[in-house]
Design a protein around this motif. Structure first.
Motif, PDB file in Angstrom:
ATOM      1  N   SER A   1      63.444  17.280  30.201  1.00  0.00           N
ATOM      2  CA  SER A   1      64.328  17.557  31.336  1.00  0.00           C
ATOM      3  C   SER A   1      65.761  17.239  30.950  1.00  0.00           C
ATOM      4  CB  SER A   1      63.945  16.712  32.553  1.00  0.00           C
ATOM      5  OG  SER A   1      62.548  16.678  32.699  1.00  0.00           O
TER       6      SER A   1
ATOM      7  N   GLU B   1      65.512  13.388  29.746  1.00  0.00           N
ATOM      8  CA  GLU B   1      64.283  12.620  29.800  1.00  0.00           C
ATOM      9  C   GLU B   1      63.162  13.393  29.116  1.00  0.00           C
ATOM     10  OE1 GLU B   1      63.059  10.385  33.621  1.00  0.00           O
ATOM     11  OE2 GLU B   1      61.778  12.148  33.508  1.00  0.00           O
TER      12      GLU B   1
ATOM     13  N   ARG C   1      58.998  13.417  28.626  1.00  0.00           N
ATOM     14  CA  ARG C   1      57.728  12.841  29.063  1.00  0.00           C
ATOM     15  C   ARG C   1      56.591  13.378  28.230  1.00  0.00           C
ATOM     16  NH1 ARG C   1      57.207  10.930  34.395  1.00  0.00           N
ATOM     17  NH2 ARG C   1      59.203  10.913  35.488  1.00  0.00           N
TER      18      ARG C   1
ATOM     19  N   GLU D   1      52.360  11.513  31.800  1.00  0.00           N
ATOM     20  CA  GLU D   1      53.184  10.986  32.881  1.00  0.00           C
ATOM     21  C   GLU D   1      54.216   9.990  32.377  1.00  0.00           C
ATOM     22  OE1 GLU D   1      53.364  12.112  35.998  1.00  0.00           O
ATOM     23  OE2 GLU D   1      52.067  13.601  35.042  1.00  0.00           O
ATOM     24  N   ARG D   2      54.117   9.664  31.073  1.00  0.00           N
ATOM     25  CA  ARG D   2      54.918   8.578  30.536  1.00  0.00           C
ATOM     26  C   ARG D   2      56.276   9.062  30.045  1.00  0.00           C
ATOM     27  NH1 ARG D   2      52.627   4.695  26.036  1.00  0.00           N
ATOM     28  NH2 ARG D   2      52.219   6.705  25.080  1.00  0.00           N
ATOM     29  N   VAL D   3      57.360   8.404  30.468  1.00  0.00           N
ATOM     30  CA  VAL D   3      58.667   8.684  29.890  1.00  0.00           C
ATOM     31  C   VAL D   3      58.716   7.976  28.541  1.00  0.00           C
ATOM     32  CG1 VAL D   3      61.153   8.395  30.133  1.00  0.00           C
ATOM     33  CG2 VAL D   3      59.743   8.835  32.147  1.00  0.00           C
TER      34      VAL D   3
ATOM     35  N   ASN E   1      61.299   8.192  26.175  1.00  0.00           N
ATOM     36  CA  ASN E   1      62.607   8.089  25.521  1.00  0.00           C
ATOM     37  C   ASN E   1      62.776   6.814  24.697  1.00  0.00           C
ATOM     38  OD1 ASN E   1      62.967  10.152  27.517  1.00  0.00           O
ATOM     39  ND2 ASN E   1      65.142  10.052  27.020  1.00  0.00           N
TER      40      ASN E   1
END
Ligand code: ATP
Ligand code: MG
Lengths: 278, 363
Positions: free
Chosen positions: B7, B59, B61, B64-66, B68
């Motif tokens: 994103s 961002e 992912r 569901e995990r970000v 970065n």
């Protein structure tokens, strides 16, 4: 002259030149070896014999009896500890310099080169007072720390240069395979840096094993005497007694030659062949 | 099953914007190709996902995990590098077993051996397990690299031009193997390539990149049949698309195109080109959209030269008073240079673009 004859001639000349160099370099050592094997009364005999006709190990026995074991042990401990410490610290520092971009990196590199070019005798006296303040003078630990301090810059520099030749993608692959930075250093970078580690290690080893100036200044008791200092004392005690002196010199040369022979293949072979294509 | 989502991800290298505000959502189990010319930001996208470089903005992912701020070793993916990056000091067995021996995963030795053997069997490298990477051919190294990635049964697979070092034959065979592999393991696969044939045959969807920007993200047929802009139209397809600048007028069921010094009747293209009618437009014509014949109806043209390209004969014909375009002809047809021919355009395969924005005018 045909090209064949010319190439033969060139090879003969090359061989002659190299033989000359080897002979010049080896002659004093061979002479020392020969002297150490002659009985005392025949050492200064004229004309001198290169190959002793009545070889004897008397001088070596005498070294042993007057306690050369202790200095040999001291030198071995100090050298091994210095090499280990330099390689561990140097690997970490060299790797950080080779792989990370951080503020002040240029400054650190510059400092390393600058420190390497300081002549050792010029810092001898201040270092001595410093060591006395720390109560580390006249101890093997003090010597190890000093040697490490002297040799760490060159170690870092050699390893930094070598680590940069390890393809970064191999490290990235290992990280993706689930290994953190330290594990990557241990399992990938160091095993691929054999020649670099050997080169740096030999550098440090020859310094630590051979050093006389620092050792003689920093230590006074017999119990912490290293081999080069001990050899000097043979010179002192026995006047011009060449037999024990040359025998001691031989004893100090042999381990270094042995180590070089064992590790020489690392100088010849690179180890990263076949890892990445293109 | 794990999807991947970018994103607003950007990455600069000094003055170069390697990746500019990327939005890309990859579904679980998809096979997505990142396609684009050299320097378009494909590897950058992959390396960002793998955690080998850090994003400047946006961002990322995985599931569901970000991710970065997660280092690569904690992202639970597998990657095959363009040049394989095998560990030169380990045997093939040790290479493939390496991911299984990482801390926190360490399986029992017997289990490691079983899994390595199974993967080696799948890839046909069982005979090579005791060798070192330098003793393998390029294709064998490539399979070992694949095996090292597969052995962990990762949720997400990253492949950076894994076939680019192989010869043409082997490349096509490995292409099939990779496709079979995807059907078998059903992991999410992100595949970087600049070979559009590779992207077309392998992918469920293709993301086309140019100069650090995502141009279009769609199924292969859609990328080919409905390119979003001139760049995509030009980049996919076997050869360059002919771009004719001019105006389009609708004429009932037909359309007329007025170029500089020539006009074309595009029979039956009235409806398709309606959105471009009455305005300046760039018409895109692929070779396969033009039929060439010695006589009959169609726009008059002169043959400039012909070439045999695989199963097709390609005829380069100069439109009377206009530019030269490539047309696909029967391989057995014979056309001589200088011969007068007729061109007929397949209305469903014509494309029209805005000359200013280069965006497609056909929805
Ligand atoms: N480490 C880096 N330092 C500086 N610039 C970089 C770096 N990595 C990539 N770039 C630049 O970023 C842009 C995108 O590079 P990227 O590697 O993503 O291209 P690519 O699409 O993978 O191309 P190729 O097909 O040639 O591999 C290029 O202009 C490249 O020069
Ligand atoms: Mg790339």
């Amino acid at each position: 002259m045909s090209w064949r004859a010319r190439s033969l001639l060139r090879r003969a000349v090359n061989a002659a030149i190299m033989l000359g160099i080897v002979a010049t370099a080896l002659f004093p050592i061979l002479w020392g070896l020969s002297t150490s094997l002659k009985p005392t009364e025949r050492i200064l005999e004229y004309p001198p014999l290169l190959v002793p006709d009545q070889p004897t190990l008397a001088h070596y026995r005498m070294l042993w009896e007057t306690g050369i074991g202790r200095p040999i042990l001291n030198s071995a401990i100090v050298s091994a500890a210095t090499v280990a410490l330099c390689l561990v610290l140097g690997s970490l520092a060299g790797y950080a310099l080779a792989r990370f971009a951080f503020r002040g990196k240029q400054g650190v590199m510059l400092a390393i080169v600058a420190v390497m070019s300081i002549p050792l005798p010029s810092v001898l006296v201040p270092t001595f007072t410093f060591l006395v303040n720390l109560d580390l003078n006249d101890s093997l630990i003090g010597l190890v720390l000093l040697y490490t301090a002297y040799q760490l810059p060159i170690t870092v520099w050699i390893l930094y240069g070598y680590f940069r030749t390890v393809p970064e993608q191999i490290e990235q692959a290992a990280m993706i395979d689930g290994y953190g930075r330290l594990a990557v250093l241990r399992k990938i970078v160091l095993p691929l840096s054999g020649p670099g580690l050997v080169a740096a290690g030999l550098f440090v080893l020859t310094f630590a094993w051979n050093d006389f100036v620092v050792a003689v200044v920093m230590s006074s008791s017999e119990s912490v005497r290293t081999l080069p200092v001990a050899i000097y004392h043979y010179l002192g005690f026995f006047g011009r007694d060449w037999g024990p002196l040359t025998a001691a010199a031989m004893v100090s040369i042999v381990p270094v030659i042995g180590v070089f022979v064992v590790f020489q293949r690392y100088f010849l072979s690179g180890m990263t062949g076949g890892s990445v294509k293109g | 099953m794990t999807g991947v989502r970018f994103s607003g991800v950007s990455k600069r290298f000094g003055a170069v914007a390697a990746l500019d505000s990327l939005d890309l959502a990859i579904e679980a189990g998809e096979f997505v190709s990142l396609l684009g010319p050299s320097g378009s930001g494909k590897s950058t996208t992959l390396n960002l996902l793998a955690g080998l470089i850090d994003a400047d903005a946006g961002e990322i992912r995985i599931g569901e995990r970000v991710v970065n701020d997660l280092p690569p070793d904690q992202r639970d993916l597998a990657m095959v590098f363009q040049n394989y990056a095998l560990y030169p000091h380990m045997t093939v067995f040790e290479n493939v077993a390496f991911p299984l021996r990482a801390r926190g995963r360490s399986a029992a030795e017997a289990e490691i051996e079983a899994r390595v053997k199974r993967v080696a069997g799948m890839l046909g490298v069982t005979e090579l397990l005791a060798r070192y990477p330098r003793e393998l051919s390029g294709g064998q190294q490539q399979r070992v690299a694949l095996g090292r990635a597969m052995v962990r049964e990762p949720k997400v697979f990253l492949l950076d031009e894994p076939l680019s070092n192989l010869d043409a034959r082997l490349r096509i065979r490995m292409r099939r193997d990779i496709k079979a592999l995807h059907e078998q393991i059903r992991s999410t696969i992100v595949y970087v390539t600049h070979d559009q044939a590779e992207a077309m045959t392998l992918s469920t969807r293709i993301a086309v990149f140019d100069k650090g920007r995502l141009q279009q993200f769609d199924a292969p047929e859609a990328i080919y049949n409905r390119p979003a802009n001139v760049f995509v139209a030009n980049f996919v397809g076997e050869r360059e698309i002919a771009l004719l600048a001019g105006r389009v007028e609708r004429d009932g069921a037909d359309a007329r195109f007025h170029g500089a010094g020539y006009a074309l009747l595009l029979t039956g293209a009235g409806a398709r080109l309606a959105p471009a009618a009455g305005r300046a437009a760039t018409i895109g014509v692929r070779a396969e959209a033009v039929a060439v014949s010695a006589d009959g109806p169609g726009a008059p043209a002169t043959v400039a030269m012909t070439e045999l390209s695989g199963p097709d004969r390609i005829v380069y014909a100069r439109i009377a008073g206009g530019p030269e375009i490539a047309c696909r002809a029967e391989p057995r047809s014979t056309f001589a240079s200088g011969q007068d021919v007729r061109l007929r355009f397949d209305p469903e395969r014509l494309h029209a673009f805005d000359p200013g924005t280069t965006l497609s005018l056909i929805p």
